[in-house]
Structures are given as structure tokens and as C-alpha cells.
Design a protein around this motif. Sequence first.
Motif, short mmCIF file in Angstrom:
data_model
loop_
_atom_site.label_atom_id
_atom_site.label_comp_id
_atom_site.label_asym_id
_atom_site.label_seq_id
_atom_site.Cartn_x
_atom_site.Cartn_y
_atom_site.Cartn_z
N SER A 83 3.65 -16.17 18.67
CA SER A 83 2.19 -16.10 18.72
C SER A 83 1.62 -15.78 17.34
CB SER A 83 1.74 -15.03 19.73
OG SER A 83 2.18 -15.37 21.03
N ALA A 84 0.50 -16.38 17.05
CA ALA A 84 -0.18 -16.14 15.77
C ALA A 84 -1.65 -16.49 15.94
CB ALA A 84 0.45 -16.98 14.65
N SER A 85 -2.41 -16.27 14.90
CA SER A 85 -3.82 -16.65 14.90
C SER A 85 -4.17 -17.24 13.55
CB SER A 85 -4.72 -15.45 15.21
OG SER A 85 -4.59 -14.47 14.19
N GLU B 214 0.22 -20.67 19.69
CA GLU B 214 1.55 -20.44 20.27
C GLU B 214 2.48 -21.53 19.76
OE1 GLU B 214 1.20 -20.34 24.50
OE2 GLU B 214 0.46 -18.27 24.53
N ILE B 215 3.42 -21.14 18.90
CA ILE B 215 4.38 -22.09 18.35
C ILE B 215 5.62 -22.07 19.24
CG2 ILE B 215 5.74 -22.72 16.32
CD1 ILE B 215 3.76 -21.15 14.63
N VAL B 216 5.95 -23.22 19.81
CA VAL B 216 7.11 -23.32 20.71
C VAL B 216 8.36 -23.50 19.85
CG1 VAL B 216 8.12 -24.56 22.63
CG2 VAL B 216 5.63 -24.39 22.45
N THR B 217 9.16 -22.43 19.75
CA THR B 217 10.35 -22.46 18.91
C THR B 217 11.61 -22.83 19.67
OG1 THR B 217 10.72 -20.08 19.22
CG2 THR B 217 9.34 -20.76 17.35
N LEU C 98 6.45 -28.12 18.11
CA LEU C 98 5.26 -28.26 18.94
C LEU C 98 4.45 -26.97 18.91
CD1 LEU C 98 3.61 -29.89 21.07
CD2 LEU C 98 5.06 -28.82 22.81
N VAL C 99 3.13 -27.11 18.88
CA VAL C 99 2.23 -25.96 18.85
C VAL C 99 1.14 -26.17 19.89
CG1 VAL C 99 0.66 -24.58 17.44
CG2 VAL C 99 2.67 -25.62 16.39
N ALA D 269 8.69 -11.17 10.94
CA ALA D 269 9.74 -11.05 11.95
C ALA D 269 9.93 -12.35 12.72
CB ALA D 269 9.41 -9.91 12.91
N ASP D 270 8.92 -13.21 12.75
CA ASP D 270 8.98 -14.46 13.53
C ASP D 270 9.12 -15.70 12.67
OD1 ASP D 270 8.57 -12.98 15.89
OD2 ASP D 270 6.40 -13.02 15.60
#
Length: 428
Positions: free
Chosen positions: A56-58, A317-320, A262-263, A252-253
Motif C-alpha cells: 500500500s502507498a499513496s 495498492e501494488i500487487v506484488t 499490476l497496480v 520496507a516494501d
Amino acid sequence: MIITRSLAWIRLHPVISGLIALVVIAILYKVIIPSPATYEYVTEPVSRGEVARIVSASGKLRALNTINVGSEISGQVTDVYVDFNSPVTAGQVLAQIDPTRIEARVTQARAQVASARATLAQAEASIIRAQTDYEVQSREFERQQQLADKGFVSKAGIDQARNALANARASLSTAKAQAQSGRAGIAQSEAELSSAQLDLNRTRIVAPTSGVVINKLVEPGTTVAASFQTPNLFEIAADTSRMQVEASVDEADIGQVRVDQLVRFTVDSYPDDTFVAKVGQIRKSATEEQNVVSYLVILDVDNKEGKLLTGMTANVEIVTGTRTNVLRIPAPAIRFRPRKDDRPEEETKDPVKPADEKSKKTNTAQIWVAGDDPYEPVRRTVTIGLAGEDFVEIIKGVKEKEKILVRSKSLENEEDEEDEDEFARGNT
């Protein structure tokens, strides 16, 4: 004897004896019949579906290519022809700066060019006169030389003719130099005229490319000062059908983020819509704010519908990582621990903390499965796979549709109790 006295006292005090009997019966009822539980465990079945690991990020939405349009000259803005969100084409006039002073410079420069050309014409006429005089003096010197050879002209006459020839030659050289100076003056005046005309053209602020005006920083009457740096007057987004999100990802991410992942993201303006993007670039330069280190991740966004606007805040939301059609349980089940009184006695003999440290190395975890008695759950060790924000993949240890404890719920009020981690509670 004691019984006889007790019976006699009861006959003498029937009311008090009745109250004492009721109290004794209530105590016995409490001891023999346990009170109902004040809580219950909430369960979720083991299901099959998708597990996604999310970072998660903004960030902020930006135009893919934003151009700042400024002014290279100073002056007062007299007209502004565009407004916010105005579509513009390359070369279109956006604003006009008062050209009066620049027009005066152009007029002056043209006059200087005309004066320099007149000076050159005079110099060229002087060259013709000097050339003619030089030719005349050359022929006169030759005649005087011939007469002197025959003895008809004195030596002084020859010297006088030679001196006149030298003066004619010097006058010709001076006229040629004046002509060369006149040509240089014309070039300088024309350069000044070109500079003045260029500044005059710059009083018309034009769009360098086609796009949409996303910011307007001037109004008619504004004075523009371009003495030390070029002031920005407009911002043009060259292409709003494609945009980008500048998202800050925690250090950390950042190791999980890869290009082309994909985001999914949302914006406050459209809370019910989910937009799709992909990771386009990961900036390696770190940003530190209040001892928190983050990295800028650029996300490529398709905005053909035109809903997204520059400056909007994106919740990213970055799908890792993803797994489809796998056994999964809710993520809170991994952290939840039943109350101490509801755990088997062997739980106290097998401390959980060492088990959890071992679980981190073996990729296993402890969960609790609902038993026949709702207040006697069964501990189960499971092997976990991909851990997502909402669900965790289970490789082995449980079967589909088994009920897993995820939290406890109070029966005394409407508010649910918070999930309690065993170590955080400190009552084990």
C-alpha cells in the motif's frame, strides 16, 4: 439439642429464616449451575480463491508531460486569451504583454539601420571620388615624369606631382575604410533591429505544444519581471489521456516492487471506482521525512475517459504476488489467540513464542480450529504460502470448509472485542 434450638429460632423468626434460606439457595445455584459465557468466538470457513500480496502507498496524479510557459521579457500583461482547462494548439497565442516600449525600440533600430545605410552610401561615393582623383593624379605624375626626363620640369615639380599622387592614394584608402565601417554599422544596426523584433514577437506568449491549460498564473494587469529568471505564466499538460502517479513506497516494501507489476488505486473523487495502472519506473533516489525513508515509484495510468485530474490523491495498492484457486484463510486467523482459559492444558507446556520463532523459519503458523465445544478450540499447525493483506494461502494443515477462529465477540454489548495477540495481551 442444637437442631431443636434452631427449629425453635426459625419458628420465632419466620421472615428472617426465609431470607436466609433464599440466600443459601442462590449461592448453591451459582455454585452448581455455571453462569452463561459473556463472549463467543467468531469463525470463518477455509475457502478456495485468490490470495494477493499488496504493497500500500499513496501518491499524486501528474500529467505525463507538463510544460511551463514563461516570458523572456518584462512588461505588463494586457490580455489573457485562455483560462483553466482551455484546450490549446501549438503556436496559439495565450497572452499579450504591452508591446509599446518594444515597438519604440524596433522603430529606433530601423532608423539606425537607415542611417547606417546612408553613411555607407556616402562612403561608397567618397570611394568613387577618391578613385577618380587617384587615377588623375597617377596620369599627371606620369606626364611630369616624362617631362622631367626631357629636362622640361624641375625636380620640385616632380616632387609636387608625387606628393599629390600620395594624397590621392591615402584619400582612396580612407574612403574604403569608411565604407567598411559603414557596412559594420549596418550589420550592428540590423542585429539590434533583429533583437528588438524578436523581443516584440516575445510579447505574444504562445503555446509551445498542443494540450490543456492546467494552471494559469497571470491576469490582465499583472506586471511580469524577467530580470533574473523566467517567470512561469501557464502550465500546459501535453496529453491528459495518459497520466502518471508519483507514489511514495516505504523502504520496507520497496524490495517487493518490480517494473510492470499490476497496480490498483482509488481517488477520493470516485470512491466506488477502481483504476488500473502498472509500475513504470522505480526511482533509486531516496526521500527522508521525519526519519522515514521512502522511494518514488512512477505508475503509468490510462486516462482515456478523462476522469482523472492532475493533483488528485491516489490510494495505491501494488500487487506484488498472486495465487489463484488456492486454500485460504482470513489473515487475522494467523494472529488470533483464544482466551487463556479456553486453551488446552498442553498449551501452557508448549510456549507459543519459541514456536512462533520456529514458524518464521519453517513458514508455518499456529491457528485455532473450532471444536465440538465452542469454548474448547483445537490448535493446528499449518504451512502457509503467500501472505496477503486479507487472506493467507494454506498449503497444508487444514481442509476446505473447516471453521477457523478469527476473533472474539462480546455478548454483553454490541461492540466486538478487538482481536488479541497472545504476546500483546501478556496473560498467557
